[in-house]
Design an enzyme around this catalytic site. Structure first.
Site, short mmCIF file in Angstrom:
data_model
loop_
_atom_site.label_atom_id
_atom_site.label_comp_id
_atom_site.label_asym_id
_atom_site.label_seq_id
_atom_site.Cartn_x
_atom_site.Cartn_y
_atom_site.Cartn_z
N ASP A 1 -0.96 6.98 6.35
CA ASP A 1 -2.11 6.15 6.00
C ASP A 1 -2.32 5.18 7.16
O ASP A 1 -1.53 4.26 7.38
CB ASP A 1 -1.82 5.38 4.70
CG ASP A 1 -2.93 4.39 4.33
OD1 ASP A 1 -3.94 4.29 5.07
OD2 ASP A 1 -2.77 3.69 3.32
N TRP B 1 0.82 -1.21 0.00
CA TRP B 1 0.00 0.00 0.00
C TRP B 1 0.85 1.26 0.00
O TRP B 1 0.49 2.26 -0.63
CB TRP B 1 -0.98 -0.04 1.16
CG TRP B 1 -1.88 -1.22 1.06
CD1 TRP B 1 -1.93 -2.32 1.87
CD2 TRP B 1 -2.84 -1.47 0.00
NE1 TRP B 1 -2.85 -3.22 1.40
CE2 TRP B 1 -3.43 -2.73 0.27
CE3 TRP B 1 -3.25 -0.75 -1.12
CZ2 TRP B 1 -4.40 -3.28 -0.56
CZ3 TRP B 1 -4.22 -1.30 -1.95
CH2 TRP B 1 -4.79 -2.55 -1.66
N LYS C 1 -12.07 -1.00 8.35
CA LYS C 1 -11.29 -1.96 9.14
C LYS C 1 -11.73 -1.92 10.61
O LYS C 1 -12.19 -2.92 11.16
CB LYS C 1 -9.80 -1.65 9.06
CG LYS C 1 -9.27 -1.36 7.66
CD LYS C 1 -9.20 -2.58 6.78
CE LYS C 1 -8.48 -2.24 5.48
NZ LYS C 1 -8.34 -3.39 4.58
#
Length: 361
Positions: free
Chosen positions: A172, A102, A196
């Site tokens: 992030d 990511w 999440k």
């Protein structure tokens, strides 16, 4: 109802009591005779939910008063582009810390906007560990430093954060926001998809310092401009009302369960249980992340061969376990143990893992 153990990496499990409240209120929200799916985002009912959700985030995360809390759309993938569009002005560079899939994707988007340098990377180690960011060297004229605090595919997580010496630090936190206590004053911009630990997919939480907003170029389109969204209180256009409503309920659930401190305590117990099962398997299960970089959210492991990995997934599904197959790009096993995954779910999984070891080890 059939028993199901949800270890999906995201969208992930939501607290059962939150889902029950959503079900009860779905046709009539707070006595309005309307569903939350059909109320106006300009109504008093929604304005209350909107403002309360922002305040809950401030309280639970101890967000500094000089920061704005925004609710945007498009997930972390949109933030990969929004961050450089807003912050990477001409003549400056952005520094990226690469720790897995990511963070690499975020860097690739920034490359399309301006000049990017790699400040630290663990790619040579195949991202089994997070890079060492202590004493990170960054040019003082850098626009920002970007990092991904938890990598869901590699199953790694930072325990320490860099001090970039006055350069804005961007993070992030899509997969570990609200899962552990973090000093939010260390960061200048944080973003996280809610799906999440904070709620369902559809809303992205962004926390940004006001001084960063003042430097955003006027050429950035309004819909992608943090300052515009801040000036309108995240009501510049129709927000994801239903998703924010569920985030509101999840934040209240976190508060009832001891706040982030209580949630972290439970998350550590779950992670320790699973990693101990891996480590005590005599080598049958192999943990894929370095011990000092292991994620408290995504436990990645594998059996001795791909055939038994596949068998593990098939048998686990027959026993009610969902989401244990690793990311399609990685091909391993993964248990994502976000906030709403209970300790009893992890106990059931470890019992299955021991049983599988006895039969196929």
């Amino acid at each position: 109802m059939a028993q199901s153990y949800n270890f999906n990496a995201g969208p992930a499990r939501l607290p059962a009591e939150v889902l029950e409240q959503v079900r009860e209120e779905l046709l009539d929200l707070n006595g309005t005779g309307l569903s939350v799916l059909e109320i106006s985002h300009r109504s008093k009912v929604y304005e209350t939910i909107h403002g309360e959700t922002r305040q809950l985030l401030r309280e639970l995360l101890d967000i500094p008063s000089d920061c704005e809390v925004l609710f945007l759309q498009g997930g972390a993938s949109t933030q990969f582009a929004m961050v450089p569009l807003n912050l990477l002005v001409e003549g400056r560079t952005a520094a990226y810390v690469l720790s897995g899939t990511w963070s690499v994707k975020a860097r690739m988007e920034a490359d399309k906007v301006g000049d990017v340098v790699v400040a630290a990377s663990s790619e040579a180690d195949k991202f089994r560990n997070v890079p060492d960011v202590r004493g990170l060297s960054v040019r003082p004229d850098a626009a920002y430093v970007h990092m991904t605090t938890n990598e869901t595919i590699a199953g790694t997580q930072f325990r320490e954060f860099p001090d970039p010496g006055g350069v804005p630090l961007v993070a992030d936190m899509s997969s570990d926001l609200l899962s552990r206590t973090v000093d939010m004053s260390r960061f200048d911009l944080v973003y996280a998809g809610a799906q999440k630990n904070a709620g369902p997919s559809g809303v992205t939480i962004v926390i940004v310092r006001n001084d960063l907003l003042r430097g955003i170029p006027r050429t950035v389109p309004d819909i992608l401009n943090y300052r515009v969204h801040a000036e309108h209180g995240s009501l510049f256009h129709t927000p994801p009302v239903f998703s924010i409503y569920i985030v509101n309920l999840v934040l209240k659930w976190i508060r009832r369960n001891g706040g982030v401190v209580g949630i972290e305590r439970n998350n550590r117990r779950k992670a320790e249980l699973l990693y101990r099962t891996v480590d005590e398997s005599g080598g049958f299960y192999e943990g894929l992340a370095g011990r000092d970089s292991r994620s408290m959210m995504n436990v990645t492991f594998r059996t001795p061969d791909a055939e038994r990995d596949e068998l593990f997934v098939k048998e686990s599904e027959r026993h009610g376990f969902v989401g244990l197959k690793g990311h399609r790009d990685a091909g391993h096993l993964r248990a994502s143990i976000y906030n709403a995954v209970g300790l009893e779910d992890c106990l059931a999984l470890t019992a299955f893992m021991r049983s599988f070891l006895q039969r196929y080890g």
